[in-house]
Each structure stands twice: as structure tokens, then as C-alpha cells.
Design a protein around this motif. Structure first.
Motif, mmCIF file in Angstrom:
data_model
loop_
_atom_site.group_PDB
_atom_site.id
_atom_site.type_symbol
_atom_site.label_atom_id
_atom_site.label_comp_id
_atom_site.label_asym_id
_atom_site.label_seq_id
_atom_site.Cartn_x
_atom_site.Cartn_y
_atom_site.Cartn_z
ATOM 1 N N GLN A 64 47.980 26.971 50.180
ATOM 2 C CA GLN A 64 47.687 28.400 50.093
ATOM 3 C C GLN A 64 48.948 29.197 49.756
ATOM 4 O O GLN A 64 48.916 30.121 48.944
ATOM 5 C CB GLN A 64 47.091 28.890 51.418
ATOM 6 C CG GLN A 64 45.695 28.372 51.706
ATOM 7 C CD GLN A 64 44.689 28.884 50.689
ATOM 8 O OE1 GLN A 64 44.730 30.042 50.295
ATOM 9 N NE2 GLN A 64 43.783 28.010 50.256
ATOM 10 N N LYS A 97 49.878 28.585 46.133
ATOM 11 C CA LYS A 97 48.943 29.257 45.230
ATOM 12 C C LYS A 97 49.248 30.757 45.156
ATOM 13 O O LYS A 97 49.271 31.346 44.066
ATOM 14 C CB LYS A 97 47.515 29.031 45.722
ATOM 15 C CG LYS A 97 46.434 29.478 44.748
ATOM 16 C CD LYS A 97 45.063 29.053 45.257
ATOM 17 C CE LYS A 97 43.969 29.420 44.262
ATOM 18 N NZ LYS A 97 42.626 28.993 44.723
ATOM 19 N N LYS A 146 44.667 41.389 46.562
ATOM 20 C CA LYS A 146 44.158 40.775 45.343
ATOM 21 C C LYS A 146 43.542 41.814 44.410
ATOM 22 O O LYS A 146 43.788 41.813 43.201
ATOM 23 C CB LYS A 146 43.124 39.714 45.698
ATOM 24 C CG LYS A 146 42.431 39.088 44.493
ATOM 25 C CD LYS A 146 41.417 38.039 44.929
ATOM 26 C CE LYS A 146 40.657 37.467 43.740
ATOM 27 N NZ LYS A 146 39.706 36.407 44.133
ATOM 28 N N HIS A 177 51.351 35.186 53.179
ATOM 29 C CA HIS A 177 50.947 33.785 53.100
ATOM 30 C C HIS A 177 52.069 32.835 53.520
ATOM 31 O O HIS A 177 51.813 31.649 53.744
ATOM 32 C CB HIS A 177 50.529 33.429 51.669
ATOM 33 C CG HIS A 177 49.103 33.734 51.344
ATOM 34 N ND1 HIS A 177 48.049 33.058 51.895
ATOM 35 C CD2 HIS A 177 48.549 34.655 50.499
ATOM 36 C CE1 HIS A 177 46.905 33.528 51.416
ATOM 37 N NE2 HIS A 177 47.181 34.497 50.564
ATOM 38 N N ARG A 237 42.241 35.947 39.526
ATOM 39 C CA ARG A 237 40.907 35.956 40.118
ATOM 40 C C ARG A 237 40.725 34.782 41.081
ATOM 41 O O ARG A 237 39.817 34.800 41.919
ATOM 42 C CB ARG A 237 39.843 35.893 39.024
ATOM 43 C CG ARG A 237 39.754 34.558 38.296
ATOM 44 C CD ARG A 237 38.654 34.544 37.273
ATOM 45 N NE ARG A 237 38.584 33.240 36.594
ATOM 46 C CZ ARG A 237 37.685 32.947 35.657
ATOM 47 N NH1 ARG A 237 36.800 33.863 35.275
ATOM 48 N NH2 ARG A 237 37.692 31.753 35.105
ATOM 49 N N GLU A 238 41.584 33.759 40.984
ATOM 50 C CA GLU A 238 41.470 32.579 41.830
ATOM 51 C C GLU A 238 42.218 32.717 43.154
ATOM 52 O O GLU A 238 42.125 31.848 44.014
ATOM 53 C CB GLU A 238 42.007 31.349 41.082
ATOM 54 C CG GLU A 238 41.267 31.033 39.785
ATOM 55 C CD GLU A 238 39.815 30.669 40.032
ATOM 56 O OE1 GLU A 238 39.525 30.087 41.085
ATOM 57 O OE2 GLU A 238 38.971 30.994 39.163
ATOM 58 N N VAL A 239 42.966 33.791 43.325
ATOM 59 C CA VAL A 239 43.785 33.946 44.525
ATOM 60 C C VAL A 239 42.938 34.446 45.693
ATOM 61 O O VAL A 239 42.115 35.352 45.531
ATOM 62 C CB VAL A 239 44.941 34.937 44.268
ATOM 63 C CG1 VAL A 239 45.805 35.086 45.508
ATOM 64 C CG2 VAL A 239 45.771 34.481 43.087
ATOM 65 N N GLU A 240 43.145 33.854 46.868
ATOM 66 C CA GLU A 240 42.465 34.316 48.074
ATOM 67 C C GLU A 240 43.227 35.478 48.699
ATOM 68 O O GLU A 240 44.435 35.610 48.527
ATOM 69 C CB GLU A 240 42.351 33.172 49.082
ATOM 70 C CG GLU A 240 41.489 32.016 48.611
ATOM 71 C CD GLU A 240 41.404 30.910 49.644
ATOM 72 O OE1 GLU A 240 41.988 31.079 50.739
ATOM 73 O OE2 GLU A 240 40.760 29.886 49.359
ATOM 74 N N GLU A 241 42.499 36.307 49.434
ATOM 75 C CA GLU A 241 43.138 37.416 50.145
ATOM 76 C C GLU A 241 44.030 36.864 51.253
ATOM 77 O O GLU A 241 43.837 35.741 51.725
ATOM 78 C CB GLU A 241 42.062 38.353 50.718
ATOM 79 C CG GLU A 241 42.580 39.666 51.249
ATOM 80 C CD GLU A 241 43.476 40.385 50.248
ATOM 81 O OE1 GLU A 241 44.712 40.308 50.407
ATOM 82 O OE2 GLU A 241 42.951 41.004 49.318
ATOM 83 N N THR A 242 45.037 37.647 51.664
ATOM 84 C CA THR A 242 45.998 37.156 52.650
ATOM 85 C C THR A 242 45.380 37.093 54.042
ATOM 86 O O THR A 242 44.487 37.875 54.379
ATOM 87 C CB THR A 242 47.232 38.069 52.716
ATOM 88 O OG1 THR A 242 46.866 39.321 53.300
ATOM 89 C CG2 THR A 242 47.811 38.303 51.329
ATOM 90 N N THR A 251 42.988 39.936 55.834
ATOM 91 C CA THR A 251 41.647 39.474 56.202
ATOM 92 C C THR A 251 41.391 39.667 57.683
ATOM 93 O O THR A 251 40.290 40.050 58.100
ATOM 94 C CB THR A 251 41.478 37.994 55.823
ATOM 95 O OG1 THR A 251 41.684 37.844 54.417
ATOM 96 C CG2 THR A 251 40.093 37.494 56.186
#
Length: 475
Positions: A20, A23, A95, A154, A218-223, A227
Motif C-alpha cells: 500500500q 502504491k 484521491k 500511508h 484512479r487505482e490509488v486507495e484512500e489513506t 478513511t
């Protein structure tokens, strides 16, 4: 994420967290590189060719000043963009705001490549140039704060400085790409063809930049930090108000530290105009001069992660202060080398000033700035303060051209003195801030937060590094 790194984690958990982090770091690096490619191709063009294309040719001194002023106009819009995009990043996520920045920047940059010149439509040409530059400035305002916050949130324990530094490594790579695109065009194309249509190619290539950036981001997850707040319904409705109410002292510090943008301004904007524009009489060829920022940025790309890692060992403040004052002193030598038309010395001074010493600040602020503020208002506070500071320095190219116009004496001394004064202010601001590298993520931004013991920090950081090696070996 950080709390989990402090305890005994299974190899699978560590490997997941490591993936993570990598990424998010790759997304921040690539996104910053692509977006700042857009921003800096404008900077190169404003110094090298826009005076002849978008302004009346009767007075070359006025044309140079006006062209460099349009570069500064982009920074005028940055505080406005910071208010809007910072709010968006703190309320809708890191994001989302990074995608918004990407689309706005790509559209504005392509528009520059389609603009008619002054000889075609008169004064409407510089007017349209100013408008698209305003959109560029608005868009870029949320990039560094959003990308830095995403990577920081992250990052594993004790490694925030190292991973966050890749945000600025991406920015430097974007500058390399911007200059590298201009180099073959300026070198191989006939000057008439380059001035007629060749200069448009780098701007139109932003279409590809936009597509690539969207696919990546667009592939990145929110932190995890954002979250968690969103899940607990703690996302603030007015993060900007909270930033000014609780973090105004640190915002002032960030404004002053962000004045360090004077170094790239001297290196790539005023330095380019001083070296290339015929009115100054130095006579560097465009293609020769463009290699100076390219080589300086290549060195910076190599140096940045080492400096970021160093800040995780000794802290953020000392490297920033040393980098600020050192690069300010070196600006005298850099400008003097240009004044005597000594290309080898100009290269060496560029490498020292911009490629190495300046990175003491440049590699560390992506972790230091967001560490000064809590998660709830981090993007807003950093974006607003940083962009106000860079706005001030963006007005300097026109100031330099005014106080040291073509034909004036002691240009290196005049511009170098202003530069050193600005960097001293930045160093003092950094030194007055609290040290942040040993403050746990959950307590960042709290005025009464106490750093953990140095020995305990080193132990936990060592465990994080060991876990990363274990995860890498088992991957």
C-alpha cells in the motif's frame, strides 16, 4: 498503519502495508511528475520564446518583463486554488482532489499549445495566455499538499521523511521531462520553425500526460487516516476555519519556508532569461542553456531519497536550514558564471546550488509541512500556506528583471543578494518550528504533542526497516 508498524506484525500484514505504501508513493511520484511537466514547460517557454510570440516586439526589455510576469500570474491563482482544493481534499479525500488537479492542469496546458500569437490577434493573445495560466495555477495548488498527505498517511513508522520525499522527486523528474522535450526541438529544428510551431508540441503532448495520469491515480486507495475519520463521521465541514483557528502559527512558518521557491526561480526562470535573451547580451544558445536545469534535476532525483531518509534519523529542521542558507550563498556563483559566459562553471554551480544543497529543503518539506497539521485540516493548511509563499516568490522574476534589467551593472550581486535574504528568512522559519519526525502519526498537529524518546524511536524505526526487508524477501 503507523500504529500497526510499532507492534509485532505478521509477514503477511507487513507485506500488505508495504504494498500500500509503495502504491501510494508511486502514484504521488508519477502524478507529480506528470503535473509538473505541464507547469514547467510553460516556465521554459515564458523565458525562452514567449517574449517574441505573445508581446509587442518594439521594446524587448518590456517584452521580457511581461513574459516573466505571466509566469507569476500562474502563482496568483494558486492561493485561490489552495482554498478550494484544500477544502476538497480534507472533506472528499486525497484521491479525489488529485484527480481534479490532473484534469484541470491537462486541459489548460493543451490550451496553451493552441493559442494564436500576438502577430495573429494582437493583445487578445497575451490576454488568453494569462487566462490559461490562471487555470494552471489553480490546478497545481492542490498537487503537492494532496500527494504529500497521501504518501505521509500511508507511510510506516519512522519512514515518513523517506517516502514523502518521493513527491518532490517526481516534481524534479517532471522538470527534467519538461526541459528534455524542449531540448531536441530547440537543437534540431530551424529557429524559424521552432518559433512558428515547434514550441507548441510539448504543450499538445499533455493529452497523453492526462490519460496516463488518470490511469495511474484512479487505482490509488484512500489513506487510512482519512478513511478512519470519514468512518467515524469526523470529517470537518470547515477545515479551512480549523486550519486558521488552530494552526495559524505553523501556517505562517510554512509561508516563510515556501519562499525557498526563489532557488528554482533563479535557476530556471530568471537564469534562463539572463542567459538566453539577446537583450542581456550573454548569448547562451537555447539548447545549451536547457541542459543546465536538466543536469541539475538529474542530480536532485538521485539525492532526494537520501536526504529524506536522513531526516528520519536526525530530524527535519537542520537539513532545511542548511539547505536554505547554502543554496542562497551559491546563487551568487551561479549568476556570476552566467555573466562571464562560462558554461562549465555554470553547470557546476547549478549542480551544487540546485541539484544538491537545495535538496536539504526540497526533499524534506513534503514530510515536514503536513506533519505540522492534523489530519482534519492537513491538506487545506499546507496548500494555503505553501501557495501563498510560492506566490510571493513567483513575482520575483519580474522583480529581478526590473531591478536588474538588460544593460545594468552588477546583476549577479543584485539578484544574489535578494535571493540570500529570502533563504535566510526560510531558514529562520524552519528553525522556529517544533521538530516533528518523532511525533506519532495520531498526534501530528497537536500543539502539545510530545515526541517519543529518541532511543525508543530508533528501536521502532529499526523494527520497521527490518519488517520491510522481511516483506521484500518474502514477496
Amino acid at each position: 498503519m503507523e500504529a500497526q508498524s510499532q507492534g509485532a506484525s505478521s509477514p503477511d500484514d507487513v507485506q500488505h502495508h508495504r504494498k500500500q505504501t509503495r502504491k501510494a508513493t508511486a502514484s504521488g511520484w508519477i502524478g507529480s511528475a506528470l503535473e509538473y511537466y505541464d507547469f514547467f514547460i510553460y516556465a521554459q517557454a515564458a523565458a525562452l520564446i514567449f517574449p517574441q510570440l505573445f508581446f509587442p516586439s518594439g521594446n524587448p526589455k518590456v517584452a521580457i518583463i511581461a513574459s516573466l510576469a505571466t509566469y507569476g500570474v500562474g502563482y496568483v491563482a494558486r492561493p485561490i486554488g489552495a482554498f478550494f482544493l484544500g477544502h476538497w481534499g480534507d472533506t472528499h479525500g486525497r484521491k479525489t482532489v488529485l484527480l481534479v488537479c490532473m484534469f484541470l492542469m491537462g486541459a489548460a496546458t493543451m490550451a496553451v499549445g493552441l493559442l494564436p500569437t500576438y502577430h495573429q490577434i494582437g493583445m487578445l493573445a497575451p490576454t488568453l495566455l494569462v487566462i490559461v495560466r490562471l487555470v494552471q495555477g489553480f490546478a497545481v495548488a492542490g498537487e503537492i499538499s494532496g500527494a504529500s498527505s497521501m504518501i505521509l498517511e500511508h507511510a510506516p513508522f519512522g519512514r515518513r521523511g523517506y517516502y514523502a520525499s518521493f513527491t518532490l522527486q517526481g516534481v524534479q523528474a517532471g522538470q527534467i521531462l519538461a526541459a528534455a522535450v524542449f531540448l531536441p526541438l530547440a537543437y534540431f529544428m530551424p529557429e524559424d520553425a521552432f518559433n512558428s510551431w515547434g514550441w507548441r508540441i510539448p504543450f499538445l503532448l499533455s493529452a497523453g500526460v492526462l490519460v496516463a495520469g488518470y490511469i495511474i491515480r484512479r487505482e490509488v486507495e484512500e489513506t487510512p487516516a482519512f478513511t478512519k475519520e470519514a468512518g467515524e463521521a469526523e470529517v470537518p465541514k470547515a477545515p479551512i476555519s480549523e486550519a486558521f483557528k488552530y494552526g495559524w502559527k505553523d501556517m505562517i512558518r510554512v509561508v516563510c519556508m515556501a519562499l525557498m521557491n526563489v532557488i528554482p526561480v533563479v535557476a530556471t526562470i530568471f537564469g534562463a532569461a539572463y542567459a538566453v535573451q539577446a537583450a542581456y547580451g550573454i548569448g547562451f544558445h537555447k539548447s545549451v542553456y536547457l541542459w543546465i536545469p536538466v543536469v541539475g534535476n538529474i542530480v536532485a532525483v538521485l539525492v532526494i531519497p537520501f536526504v529524506g531518509n536522513l531526516s528520519d534519523r536526525i530530524g527535519r529542521k537542520l537539513p532545511i536550514a542548511v539547505g536554505a542558507i547554502g543554496s542562497g550563498l551559491l546563487s551568487f556563483g551561479y549568476l556570476y558564471a552566467i555573466s562571464i559566459h562560462n558554461v562549465p562553471v555554470a553547470f557546476i554551480m547549478s549542480l551544487l546550488m540546485w541539484g544538491i544543497v537545495y535538496q536539504g529543503y526540497n526533499a524534506i518539506f513534503p514530510s515536514f509541512y503536513p506533519e505540522l497539521f492534523p489530519t482534519r485540516s492537513r491538506v487545506s493548511a499546507m496548500a494555503i500556506a505553501q501557495n501563498i509563499g510560492t506566490l510571493i516568490t513567483a513575482l520575483l522574476p519580474a522583480l529581478f528583471a526590473t531591478v536588474a534589467p538588460p544593460g545594468s551593472a552588477n546583476i549577479p550581486l543584485t539578484v544574489g543578494s535578494i535571493t540570500l535574504g529570502v533563504t535566510i528568512v526560510a531558514a529562520l522559519a524552519a528553525w522556529s518550528a517544533r521538530e516533528t519526525y518523532r511525533i506519532p502519526m495520531s498526534r501530528l498537529g497537536e500543539p502539545d504533542a510530545v515526541p517519543i524518546d529518541k532511543a525508543e524511536y530508533d528501536r521502532l524505526r529499526g523494527q520497521t526497516v527490518a519488517d520491510e526487508k522481511l516483506a521484500k524477501a518474502s514477496a
